[in-house]
Design a protein around this motif. Sequence first.
Motif, PDB file in Angstrom:
ATOM      1  N   SER A 111      31.545  48.159  42.450  1.00 35.39           N
ATOM      2  CA  SER A 111      32.689  48.611  43.244  1.00 35.39           C
ATOM      3  C   SER A 111      32.266  49.817  44.076  1.00 35.39           C
ATOM      4  CB  SER A 111      33.873  48.971  42.331  1.00 35.39           C
ATOM      5  OG  SER A 111      33.480  49.912  41.361  1.00 35.39           O
ATOM      6  N   TYR A 137      37.463  51.359  41.418  1.00 36.77           N
ATOM      7  CA  TYR A 137      38.048  50.170  42.036  1.00 36.77           C
ATOM      8  C   TYR A 137      39.445  50.540  42.515  1.00 36.77           C
ATOM      9  CZ  TYR A 137      39.351  45.252  42.676  1.00 36.77           C
ATOM     10  OH  TYR A 137      39.752  44.049  43.203  1.00 36.77           O
ATOM     11  N   LYS A 139      41.609  48.643  44.357  1.00 39.28           N
ATOM     12  CA  LYS A 139      42.569  47.569  44.583  1.00 39.28           C
ATOM     13  C   LYS A 139      43.312  47.135  43.324  1.00 39.28           C
ATOM     14  CE  LYS A 139      39.808  45.683  48.385  1.00 39.28           C
ATOM     15  NZ  LYS A 139      39.098  44.495  48.903  1.00 39.28           N
ATOM     16  N   ASN A 141      45.964  46.870  40.306  1.00 42.40           N
ATOM     17  CA  ASN A 141      47.389  47.129  40.134  1.00 42.40           C
ATOM     18  C   ASN A 141      47.553  48.395  39.304  1.00 42.40           C
ATOM     19  OD1 ASN A 141      50.098  47.191  39.407  1.00 42.40           O
ATOM     20  ND2 ASN A 141      50.236  44.974  39.139  1.00 42.40           N
ATOM     21  N   GLY A 152      40.563  55.986  41.841  1.00 41.57           N
ATOM     22  CA  GLY A 152      40.660  54.558  41.565  1.00 41.57           C
ATOM     23  C   GLY A 152      40.478  54.258  40.086  1.00 41.57           C
TER      24      GLY A 152
END
Length: 362
Positions: A111, A137, A139, A141, A152
Motif C-alpha cells: 500500500s 491503506y 481506502k 471502510n 490510514g
Amino acid sequence: MKRSNRIAWLGAIALGVIILLTLIAAPNSSKINNGSTYNRAADGYGAWYAFMQKQGTTIQRWQKPFSELKKQPSPITLLQVYSILRPPILAHEEREWVEKGNTLIILGVNSQVTAADFNTMQKSSFGDVKIATRRRYAKANPQKVALGDRFGAVVWEKKYDQGKVIFSTTRYLAANAYQDNLSNFQYLASLVTNKNQPVFVDEYIHGYKDADVRQTEGQGNLLNYFIKTPVLPILVQIGVLLLVLIWAKNRRFGQAVALDTPVVDNSEAYIQALAGVLQKAESSDFVVEMLGKEEQLQLQKALGLGQIPLEHQTLINHWVEKTGASTAELDAVLKLQSRKRRMSEPDLLSWLGKWQIVRRHL
C-alpha cells in the motif's frame, strides 16, 4: 611457461569467471523464509506459533497448494505471512473460498507509503501494538479499521459474502522480534481465533511442502532437486576444474603455502583452567554464587527488570506476571544459590539443568 601450465592457467581463470557469474546471477531465495513459523530469526514467526500452541489453540501448518483447502471442511481460518508484499486484491480462487464462510488473514499487503512515523504504537484492547512501517491503506471502510491512525489503516477487515479477509500492511505484526511485546502476539492471536475456527498457517508460500505434494510436483527425487537448483552448475564446474588439473598433471600453480598456526583462544583457555582449579578445590559454592548472579541478571534483563539484583520473592512475582509459568523451577534454583554451601557434582549439574528449564520458559 610451458604449454601445459599455460592451458591450466587459462582454464582456471575461465572457470573462476563462470563461477563468479553463476553466483551473481543465481536467484536469491533466502527471503522466502521471512514470516515462516519454522524461522527462528527476528523476521520469523516461530515464537508466535509456539505461543499459540501453549495457549491450546487448534493450529497447524498448511504445506499444500491453496486449491487443496477446498477439501477441508468450512469454516476455517488461514493465516498467510508474505515474504514479499502483495496487492490487497484476492484472486478468483481465493475469493470463492472466502465467500463460503472462511477467514483469510494476509500479513504483508502493498500500500501507499505515507508521512507517518516508521515506528508507531497502535492502541488495541490488548495494549499498545508495535508497528514498523510507513505504509497505510487509505481506502478502507473506517468502521472496519482495526488498527490505524490519521494516515490510514494498518490492519483492516473486508467482508466477502459469508466470509471475510483481514489485511495488514506490515508482515511483522507478531514476528520473533516482538517477543518482548506480548501485545503483538496477543493481538494477532485474537485475529486468528475470533470465531474459534481451526487455524492453518500457510507454509506452502514459504517453500515447505508435504511429501505427497513434492512427489506430485516432481520434487520427490534427488535428480530433480539438483536440476532445479544452482548446485548442478557448481558440480559441473568442479568437474571441469578436476579435468583441467588432471590434464595439467596435477601441478600446483605457484609455490606451496605454509599453513598458519592456529590462534589460541586465551579466554577459553583461561576459563578451562579456572574450571579445573575450582573442580579440584571442590569450590562449588563459588561457582554457584557467580553463575547464580549472572543467570539472575540475564533473567531480569529478559523480563525487563534492569541490572540491579532483586529480592527473590520480587523476582518470582514478576516471573509469574510476565510468563504465567510455574514458580517451582525458579524458586528451587534461587533457594539453592542462596544457601551458599558446597554442592556435589550431581547436585550442581541438576541446579544448572533447572536454570535451563527456566530459560526455556522465556
